[in-house]
Write a protein that holds these residues in place. Structure first.
Motif, PDB file in Angstrom:
ATOM      1  N   ILE A   1       0.861  -1.161   0.000  1.00  0.00           N
ATOM      2  CA  ILE A   1       0.000   0.000   0.000  1.00  0.00           C
ATOM      3  C   ILE A   1       0.908   1.224   0.000  1.00  0.00           C
ATOM      4  CG2 ILE A   1      -0.174   0.142   2.524  1.00  0.00           C
ATOM      5  CD1 ILE A   1      -3.139   0.872   2.115  1.00  0.00           C
ATOM      6  N   ALA A   2       0.433   2.298  -0.597  1.00  0.00           N
ATOM      7  CA  ALA A   2       1.301   3.464  -0.762  1.00  0.00           C
ATOM      8  C   ALA A   2       0.519   4.747  -0.532  1.00  0.00           C
ATOM      9  CB  ALA A   2       1.918   3.466  -2.155  1.00  0.00           C
ATOM     10  N   PHE A   3       1.256   5.782  -0.134  1.00  0.00           N
ATOM     11  CA  PHE A   3       0.748   7.149  -0.048  1.00  0.00           C
ATOM     12  C   PHE A   3       1.603   8.003  -0.982  1.00  0.00           C
ATOM     13  CE2 PHE A   3      -1.601   8.179   4.154  1.00  0.00           C
ATOM     14  CZ  PHE A   3      -2.379   7.032   4.040  1.00  0.00           C
ATOM     15  N   CYS A   4       1.031   9.028  -1.543  1.00  0.00           N
ATOM     16  CA  CYS A   4       1.827   9.997  -2.290  1.00  0.00           C
ATOM     17  C   CYS A   4       2.868  10.608  -1.353  1.00  0.00           C
ATOM     18  CB  CYS A   4       0.931  11.090  -2.861  1.00  0.00           C
ATOM     19  SG  CYS A   4       1.837  12.409  -3.705  1.00  0.00           S
ATOM     20  N   ASP A   5       4.102  10.720  -1.807  1.00  0.00           N
ATOM     21  CA  ASP A   5       5.144  11.221  -0.908  1.00  0.00           C
ATOM     22  C   ASP A   5       5.037  12.719  -0.641  1.00  0.00           C
ATOM     23  OD1 ASP A   5       6.331  12.531  -3.063  1.00  0.00           O
ATOM     24  OD2 ASP A   5       8.220  11.438  -2.973  1.00  0.00           O
ATOM     25  N   VAL A   6       4.021  13.358  -1.209  1.00  0.00           N
ATOM     26  CA  VAL A   6       3.779  14.766  -0.875  1.00  0.00           C
ATOM     27  C   VAL A   6       3.495  14.935   0.615  1.00  0.00           C
ATOM     28  CG1 VAL A   6       1.256  14.822  -1.197  1.00  0.00           C
ATOM     29  CG2 VAL A   6       2.625  16.873  -1.677  1.00  0.00           C
ATOM     30  N   VAL A   7       3.040  13.867   1.270  1.00  0.00           N
ATOM     31  CA  VAL A   7       2.804  13.928   2.716  1.00  0.00           C
ATOM     32  C   VAL A   7       4.073  14.359   3.453  1.00  0.00           C
ATOM     33  CG1 VAL A   7       2.323  12.495   4.750  1.00  0.00           C
ATOM     34  CG2 VAL A   7       0.911  12.261   2.698  1.00  0.00           C
TER      35      VAL A   7
END
Length: 476
Positions: A74-80
């Protein structure tokens, strides 16, 4: 009006059902997570990661997506990790930015963080952390690396966070309409440890206590502090990573509970010049491989062991270099002024609340260091990494602290090497040039984090403050 907590599967209910339903706090593996979702017929799961400022960023995902992620990734955009607390993109960072096109970054679910999402029916909540390349600058991953270091040195680490926070009879709309001026405090006057206030408003206090019990972030003590509408909560100690998880959850869901009651809570380091700042102290102790207390030695002065003395020595020596990891915001430095229950130099003393480091004695298991430089605005993972990492470095290098201070530390003039930076820009510069910080926390983290603090300084410089208007508008 008070808001009733919703817990579809409380511990009491599970016992009444003969223990047939897994308790959320027993989840340890992907298989456990799958089992509990299926057993409870959970339709939505909420997952969250910490950004650089200690704000939980998350989303709901469907049951099918969650179960699929357990077998894949699972992944999140690294903009976080690439924007500030108001979603303004950092323009000065190397790790992420328009030049990297903001790709997805892998995250790992923290299975043993599973909880029932408060105020929601049959929704599970999981913390997560970035791994892979993004792990180098991920706050939780940073603390995990410090915990690995402690383990390799033969130590377990326990910690506990305590937070002061002001409560207002306001809403997110009303504070903006008022431009954050003339706010109505939840209660008036200075009533520290007030039985009157906690009795009159006991419904709110009990909601806080109940929510924290239900979320397994139990409060050991909750009381009013001196100031209108200010409360202090001391969270129960736990293993250091669990403790930091509980701290970030506490800050998030105290604000949630307040707003659901038509109130607002702030964890700013200092919201008004009229009152002392809001502390976020960290209590730390070490255990040996058998669970015994490392900091206690009855043959030594004040029962302080050699390891504890060196731990304090490391914390004291590195505090000026690492301060930006602890006092992380422009506002943090408004709190660090003499005579307001916040230290101004890297000092230590035995049971001395005027010092940056306070040793607390007693039994083998209760002897600890209180890291008092930190305020309520901390990112618990980053501040915890700084407080613990510097102490471990002290043990490794047998760093001797100064003599403990008896009496008022504010009356003393410390040597220059123990003077703390008075602004975020100076603190950030010290951090980015610290070879020891890079050694302890990694070049990538120090580079990225210090750039984010430089960004905060640049944003502050754009502001035209009330003080500037009052000082210059007419007369200059």
């Amino acid at each position: 009006m008070a808001v009733k907590l919703k817990t579809a599967y409380s511990e009491k209910n599970i016992k009444q059902m003969g223990g047939a339903i897994m308790n959320v706090r027993d989840v340890r593996t992907a298989e456990d997570a799958k089992k509990i979702v299926i057993e409870r017929d959970v339709k939505s799961i909420k997952i969250a990661v910490s950004d650089i400022d200690g704000i939980l960023r998350g989303k709901y995902i469907s049951r099918d997506k969650f179960l699929s992620a357990l077998e894949g990734n699972i992944a999140f955009c690294d903009v976080v990790l690439g924007w500030d607390m108001h979603d303004e993109l950092y323009e000065n960072t190397v790790f992420t930015g328009w030049h990297t096109a903001y790709p997805d970054a892998d995250i790992e679910l923290i299975y043993d963080s599973c909880r029932e999402a408060p105020f929601e029916d049959n929704v599970l909540f999981f913390l997560a952390e970035f791994v892979g390349r993004a792990g180098a600058v991920c706050p939780r991953n940073l603390l995990g690396r410090v915990m690995d270091k402690a383990k390799n040195m033969g130590y377990g680490v326990t910690s506990a966070y305590e937070f002061e926070f002001f409560v207002f009879d306001e809403t997110p709309h009303s504070v903006r309409d008022k431009n954050y001026r003339d706010l109505t405090n939840f209660t008036p006057g200075n009533f520290g440890y007030s039985v009157l206030r906690s009795s009159v408003h006991n419904e709110l206090y009990h909601e806080i206590l109940e929510m924290c019990r239900d979320m397994d972030m139990e409060i050991e003590g909750l009381h009013t502090e001196t100031g209108p509408g200010v409360l202090e909560a001391a969270l129960k100690y736990d293993a250091a990573m669990n403790s930091a998880d509980k701290a970030i959850l506490f800050k998030t869901f105290i604000k949630t509970l307040a707003q659901r009651n038509g109130l607002m809570a702030t964890f700013m380091a200092k919201w008004s010049v009229d009152y002392p700042g809001q502390s976020g102290h960290i209590h730390i102790s070490l255990q040996d491989e058998n669970g015994g207390g490392v900091f206690y030695d009855k043959s030594k002065p004040d029962n302080i062991s050699d390891e504890m003395r060196w731990f304090i020595g490391g914390q004291q020596k590195l505090m000026p270099e690492l301060l930006a990891m602890v006092a992380s915001n422009i506002n943090s430095y408004a709190r660090l002024v003499p005579g307001h229950w916040a230290p101004t130099d890297a000092t230590w003393g035995v049971e001395n609340r005027t010092c940056a480091l306070r040793t607390i004695g007693g039994s083998e298991n209760s002897t600890r260091v209180e890291y008092r430089i930190s305020a309520s605005d901390i990112n618990p993972y980053i501040a915890g990494a700084a407080a613990i990492g510097s102490g471990l470095w002290g043990i490794e290098n047998k760093i001797e602290p100064t003599e403990p201070i008896a009496g008022n530390a504010y009356d003393l003039t410390m040597p220059p090497e123990f003077t703390l930076p008075s602004t975020l820009d100076v603190a950030s510069e010290k951090l980015k040039t610290s070879e020891i910080a890079k050694e302890l926390f990694g070049d990538e983290f120090i580079d990225h984090y210090s750039r984010t603090r430089d960004w905060e300084v640049l944003e502050a410089r754009k502001a035209v403050t009330d003080w500037q208007l009052q000082r210059y508008f007419e007369i200059i």
